[in-house]
Scaffold this active site. Sequence first.
Site, PDB file in Angstrom:
ATOM      1  N   GLU A  63      38.616  35.832  22.115  1.00  0.00           N
ATOM      2  CA  GLU A  63      38.225  35.669  23.521  1.00  0.00           C
ATOM      3  C   GLU A  63      37.562  34.307  23.689  1.00  0.00           C
ATOM      4  O   GLU A  63      36.656  33.957  22.946  1.00  0.00           O
ATOM      5  CB  GLU A  63      37.285  36.814  23.918  1.00  0.00           C
TER       6      GLU A  63
ATOM      7  N   ARG B  41      33.015  47.333  36.698  1.00  0.00           N
ATOM      8  CA  ARG B  41      33.868  46.744  35.646  1.00  0.00           C
ATOM      9  C   ARG B  41      33.115  46.548  34.338  1.00  0.00           C
ATOM     10  O   ARG B  41      33.659  46.708  33.249  1.00  0.00           O
ATOM     11  CB  ARG B  41      34.365  45.371  36.093  1.00  0.00           C
TER      12      ARG B  41
ATOM     13  N   TYR C 127      33.731  51.261  47.820  1.00  0.00           N
ATOM     14  CA  TYR C 127      33.590  52.537  47.105  1.00  0.00           C
ATOM     15  C   TYR C 127      32.389  52.493  46.169  1.00  0.00           C
ATOM     16  O   TYR C 127      31.921  51.427  45.768  1.00  0.00           O
ATOM     17  CB  TYR C 127      34.878  52.900  46.356  1.00  0.00           C
TER      18      TYR C 127
ATOM     19  N   ASP D 237      48.211  40.907  32.984  1.00  0.00           N
ATOM     20  CA  ASP D 237      48.428  39.913  34.039  1.00  0.00           C
ATOM     21  C   ASP D 237      49.176  38.679  33.540  1.00  0.00           C
ATOM     22  O   ASP D 237      49.828  37.988  34.326  1.00  0.00           O
ATOM     23  CB  ASP D 237      47.072  39.458  34.614  1.00  0.00           C
TER      24      ASP D 237
HETATM   25  C1  LIG Z   1      40.154  41.994  43.867  1.00  0.00           C
HETATM   26  C2  LIG Z   1      40.790  42.670  42.702  1.00  0.00           C
HETATM   27  C3  LIG Z   1      40.619  44.032  42.608  1.00  0.00           C
HETATM   28  C4  LIG Z   1      41.275  44.724  41.589  1.00  0.00           C
HETATM   29  N1  LIG Z   1      41.115  46.063  41.535  1.00  0.00           N
HETATM   30  C5  LIG Z   1      41.779  46.766  40.599  1.00  0.00           C
HETATM   31  C6  LIG Z   1      41.642  48.167  40.529  1.00  0.00           C
HETATM   32  O1  LIG Z   1      40.890  48.780  41.296  1.00  0.00           O
HETATM   33  N2  LIG Z   1      42.365  48.836  39.575  1.00  0.00           N
HETATM   34  C7  LIG Z   1      43.186  48.188  38.688  1.00  0.00           C
HETATM   35  O2  LIG Z   1      43.801  48.847  37.858  1.00  0.00           O
HETATM   36  N3  LIG Z   1      43.309  46.842  38.732  1.00  0.00           N
HETATM   37  C8  LIG Z   1      42.639  46.108  39.656  1.00  0.00           C
HETATM   38  N4  LIG Z   1      42.763  44.748  39.688  1.00  0.00           N
HETATM   39  C9  LIG Z   1      43.616  44.065  38.702  1.00  0.00           C
HETATM   40  C10 LIG Z   1      42.934  43.882  37.354  1.00  0.00           C
HETATM   41  O3  LIG Z   1      41.662  43.303  37.497  1.00  0.00           O
HETATM   42  C11 LIG Z   1      43.784  42.992  36.448  1.00  0.00           C
HETATM   43  O4  LIG Z   1      45.118  43.393  36.517  1.00  0.00           O
HETATM   44  C12 LIG Z   1      43.297  43.098  35.001  1.00  0.00           C
HETATM   45  O5  LIG Z   1      42.008  42.540  34.874  1.00  0.00           O
HETATM   46  C13 LIG Z   1      44.277  42.396  34.051  1.00  0.00           C
HETATM   47  O6  LIG Z   1      43.788  42.485  32.743  1.00  0.00           O
HETATM   48  P1  LIG Z   1      44.198  41.384  31.652  1.00  0.00           P
HETATM   49  O7  LIG Z   1      43.533  41.821  30.385  1.00  0.00           O
HETATM   50  O8  LIG Z   1      45.651  41.180  31.672  1.00  0.00           O
HETATM   51  O9  LIG Z   1      43.561  40.026  32.183  1.00  0.00           O
HETATM   52  P2  LIG Z   1      42.029  39.659  32.384  1.00  0.00           P
HETATM   53  O10 LIG Z   1      41.230  40.862  32.690  1.00  0.00           O
HETATM   54  O11 LIG Z   1      42.022  38.520  33.343  1.00  0.00           O
HETATM   55  O12 LIG Z   1      41.546  39.136  30.955  1.00  0.00           O
HETATM   56  C14 LIG Z   1      42.021  37.933  30.382  1.00  0.00           C
HETATM   57  C15 LIG Z   1      41.021  37.506  29.318  1.00  0.00           C
HETATM   58  O13 LIG Z   1      41.571  36.443  28.566  1.00  0.00           O
HETATM   59  C16 LIG Z   1      40.586  35.475  28.323  1.00  0.00           C
HETATM   60  N5  LIG Z   1      41.304  34.220  28.046  1.00  0.00           N
HETATM   61  C17 LIG Z   1      41.979  33.440  28.929  1.00  0.00           C
HETATM   62  N6  LIG Z   1      42.584  32.425  28.309  1.00  0.00           N
HETATM   63  C18 LIG Z   1      42.275  32.557  26.980  1.00  0.00           C
HETATM   64  C19 LIG Z   1      42.625  31.801  25.815  1.00  0.00           C
HETATM   65  N7  LIG Z   1      43.418  30.712  25.901  1.00  0.00           N
HETATM   66  N8  LIG Z   1      42.148  32.206  24.614  1.00  0.00           N
HETATM   67  C20 LIG Z   1      41.345  33.314  24.520  1.00  0.00           C
HETATM   68  N9  LIG Z   1      40.982  34.056  25.604  1.00  0.00           N
HETATM   69  C21 LIG Z   1      41.459  33.691  26.815  1.00  0.00           C
HETATM   70  C22 LIG Z   1      39.750  35.482  29.595  1.00  0.00           C
HETATM   71  O14 LIG Z   1      38.466  34.914  29.406  1.00  0.00           O
HETATM   72  C23 LIG Z   1      39.700  36.987  29.897  1.00  0.00           C
HETATM   73  O15 LIG Z   1      38.613  37.614  29.236  1.00  0.00           O
HETATM   74  C24 LIG Z   1      42.100  44.036  40.667  1.00  0.00           C
HETATM   75  C25 LIG Z   1      42.232  42.638  40.756  1.00  0.00           C
HETATM   76  C26 LIG Z   1      41.580  41.970  41.754  1.00  0.00           C
HETATM   77  C27 LIG Z   1      41.766  40.487  41.852  1.00  0.00           C
END
Ligand SMILES: Cc1cc2nc3c(=O)[nH]c(=O)nc-3n(C[C@H](O)[C@H](O)[C@H](O)COP(=O)(O)OP(=O)(O)OC[C@H]3O[C@@H](n4cnc5c(N)ncnc54)[C@H](O)[C@@H]3O)c2cc1C
Length: 381
Positions: free
Chosen positions: A30, A103, A210, A290
């Site tokens: 991370e 979160r 909520y 994502d």
């Molecule tokens: C307003 C909003 C509300 C939402 N509400 C919901 C909800 O109610 N329910 C739901 O299911 N989803 C919700 N989502 C979607 C959800 O937040 C995301 O889909 C989710 O966080 C994706 O997880 P992830 O692990 O793919 O990415 P992220 O959670 O973005 O994590 C990526 C991680 O990678 C790290 N990183 C980045 N680049 C590097 C690198 N080069 N090397 C090492 N580490 C790195 C970052 O620091 C971060 O910790 C919401 C999104 C938004 C914007």
Amino acid sequence: MKIAIAGGGIGGLTTALALTQAGIAVTVYERSSQLVDLGAGITLAPNATRVLYHLGLGPALEQTAVTPPVSEYRHYRTGAVIMRMVPKDYRQLFGVPYLRMHRWDLQEAMINHLAEIAPGALKLNARVEQLESRGSEVKITFGDGRVETADIVIAADGIRSALREKLFSPAPPVFSGYVAWRGLVDTATLPPQLRESAVAFGQGRHINRYLVRRGELLNFVAVAQRTQWAEEGWAIPAPRDEFLDEFSSFDEGTRTILSRAAQGQVFKWGLFGRPWLEQWHSGRVVLLGDAAHPMLPFLGQGGANAIEDAMILARCLASQATPQQAFALYQASRGPRTRKATDEAAKRGERYLGEPTADSLKGDNPEGQYAYDAVAGPLGV
Ligand SMILES: Cc1cc2nc3c(=O)[nH]c(=O)nc-3n(C[C@H](O)[C@H](O)[C@H](O)COP(=O)(O)OP(=O)(O)OC[C@H]3O[C@@H](n4cnc5c(N)ncnc54)[C@H](O)[C@@H]3O)c2cc1C
């Protein structure tokens, strides 16, 4: 097998838990030097909690999570209830609950559990800069010049994934035309009638609110449209006057909630998407969450789909003879479902923008979405 995960967000941490449970060694890199509370809520639908409970997180989540007894769609200006939804008993229907959480409470539960079952697996201050597939291993170069190797790398580095752009598609994130403000309000400062879940719509704006953390905090996400957005990051402090002004046409109750958010603790960010990517794996690197399929937040399913990806990818890696077979099965299992959710989230956003009526808000069938079983459902469909 030695697996590295780039990114310790919801997707990366769930993947680490699922792989560890399957007996596969994993390291999560991370980039942040510490994981911090970004002050926001998240909805965990049963398709997500099914995985999280299977991974042993149920008791920790239940310490703070809230299950809403009812949720309402309201008219933005009058505050009148347009539609009232009493959620089904999902514990009875699916064996797992529908939860709303802070979160940080979710992330902390994941980090603590990972520390128990795989001590030292999470490495902070480790930004993955470059990945190079070399035959049967991947060379990982970090931002500070260090080098490691792994048999497989899972890139779970979020919507702004630099690894996706370097290895899969250079196309940058595209601004969606929506801007969001998020904040948390101490519930004790609110009159009882405002301590509930509701979504208020109208005039191209909507506000979803909520309860989280045992009902002690009310989370809100307020969305409006913009033609352009230039600021980077998802923790840009928003001046109080700015968002109060943006939502000044909303009913008094909604404005009261917005005005009670702690000063300096409301953040804004632009919502971005990316062109659909058909293939998420290349050599021994595979995308997840994502980084693979960002979606707008209007379905509350982005995190849930990252959690599903994690469980399915761990099952594919544990059951297939080679990484290539595992990645192909993962892609076949996850591509169609995440594409559908991405499209539905975009459509839901459009429906939220018009003049709100019971007709314009009809048509949600969440049970279909929630029934998906990443833990025991068939792979490859
Ligand atoms: C307003 C909003 C509300 C939402 N509400 C919901 C909800 O109610 N329910 C739901 O299911 N989803 C919700 N989502 C979607 C959800 O937040 C995301 O889909 C989710 O966080 C994706 O997880 P992830 O692990 O793919 O990415 P992220 O959670 O973005 O994590 C990526 C991680 O990678 C790290 N990183 C980045 N680049 C590097 C690198 N080069 N090397 C090492 N580490 C790195 C970052 O620091 C971060 O910790 C919401 C999104 C938004 C914007």
